[in-house]
Enzyme design. Structure first.
Site, PDB file in Angstrom:
ATOM      1  N   LYS A 167      -9.179 -15.178   5.536  1.00  0.00           N
ATOM      2  CA  LYS A 167     -10.513 -15.785   5.571  1.00  0.00           C
ATOM      3  C   LYS A 167     -11.598 -14.736   5.532  1.00  0.00           C
ATOM      4  CE  LYS A 167     -10.212 -20.299   7.835  1.00  0.00           C
ATOM      5  NZ  LYS A 167     -10.631 -21.097   8.971  1.00  0.00           N
ATOM      6  N   ARG A 173     -14.434 -35.261  13.835  1.00  0.00           N
ATOM      7  CA  ARG A 173     -15.732 -35.716  13.340  1.00  0.00           C
ATOM      8  C   ARG A 173     -15.631 -36.921  12.441  1.00  0.00           C
ATOM      9  NH1 ARG A 173     -17.247 -29.804  11.315  1.00  0.00           N
ATOM     10  NH2 ARG A 173     -15.001 -29.932  11.060  1.00  0.00           N
ATOM     11  N   SER A 219     -19.733 -25.510  10.882  1.00  0.00           N
ATOM     12  CA  SER A 219     -20.071 -24.088  10.747  1.00  0.00           C
ATOM     13  C   SER A 219     -20.403 -23.754   9.301  1.00  0.00           C
ATOM     14  CB  SER A 219     -18.904 -23.220  11.224  1.00  0.00           C
ATOM     15  OG  SER A 219     -18.723 -23.362  12.604  1.00  0.00           O
ATOM     16  N   HIS A 238     -19.319 -27.673  18.623  1.00  0.00           N
ATOM     17  CA  HIS A 238     -18.294 -26.991  19.421  1.00  0.00           C
ATOM     18  C   HIS A 238     -18.696 -26.983  20.893  1.00  0.00           C
ATOM     19  CE1 HIS A 238     -17.644 -24.499  15.535  1.00  0.00           C
ATOM     20  NE2 HIS A 238     -16.601 -25.299  15.645  1.00  0.00           N
TER      21      HIS A 238
END
Ligand code: ADP
Length: 151
Positions: free
Chosen positions: A41, A90, A127, A17
């Site tokens: 979440k 990514r 993460s 990030h």
């Protein structure tokens, strides 16, 4: 003024990030890092911690602002006057996922999504893997900015 919103969970912010934000600074006048609040979440770090980690790592960078948000990303872009959404890519899985979201956001608004390919040195970092390393007491510090500290 070219302002980009960089939305995400940042649970926690990683070197990946950080790399996207640092490169985004060169493209935009201001980057608003928008930390999402999603009731569905379950986060490892509280909203306050996630925001604090990002603020600390960019305390010397006036072009980076950190805020929290909930609701539609495009609505929040309008609220803060961001014409662009910044996202990192990514791998092909990121691309397929991001493509659908970017098309939808474009359908809902005029906001353009700008993608940056991740740097090869941080492209493997996520993460969720960082959280796994933390849970298992591994050396997470090589994957995150110095500001990310355990409670
Ligand atoms: P989300 O829950 O929205 O996926 P994340 O915090 O996981 O939030 O990611 C926010 C943004 O950062 C996404 O665009 C994601 O592709 C990007 N990102 C995540 N990890 C990396 C990395 N290692 N390198 C570059 N970009 C990354």
């Amino acid at each position: 003024m070219k302002r980009a919103l960089f939305p995400g969970s940042f649970d926690p912010i990683t070197l990946g990030h950080q790399d996207i934000i640092l490169r985004g600074i060169k493209l935009f006048d201001e980057i608003v890092v928008a930390v999402g609040i999603n009731a569905e979440k379950k986060y490892m770090f509280s909203l306050e911690e996630r925001i604090e980690f990002i603020k600390k790592s960019f305390e010397d960078e006036p072009k980076v602002k950190v805020v929290s948000y909930e609701g539609l990303t495009v609505d929040f872009c309008k609220k803060v006057g961001a014409q662009f959404i910044l996202r990192g890519l990514r791998n092909p899985a990121d691309f397929e996922f991001e493509k659908a979201i970017a098309h939808t956001n474009r359908k809902l608004s005029e906001i353009e999504t700008v993608f940056l390919l991740t740097s090869s040195r941080t492209s493997y970092i996520s993460s969720s893997i960082v959280r796994d390393v933390i849970r298992n007491k591994g050396n997470y510090s090589v994957l995150v900015p110095d500001s990310v500290k355990m409670h």
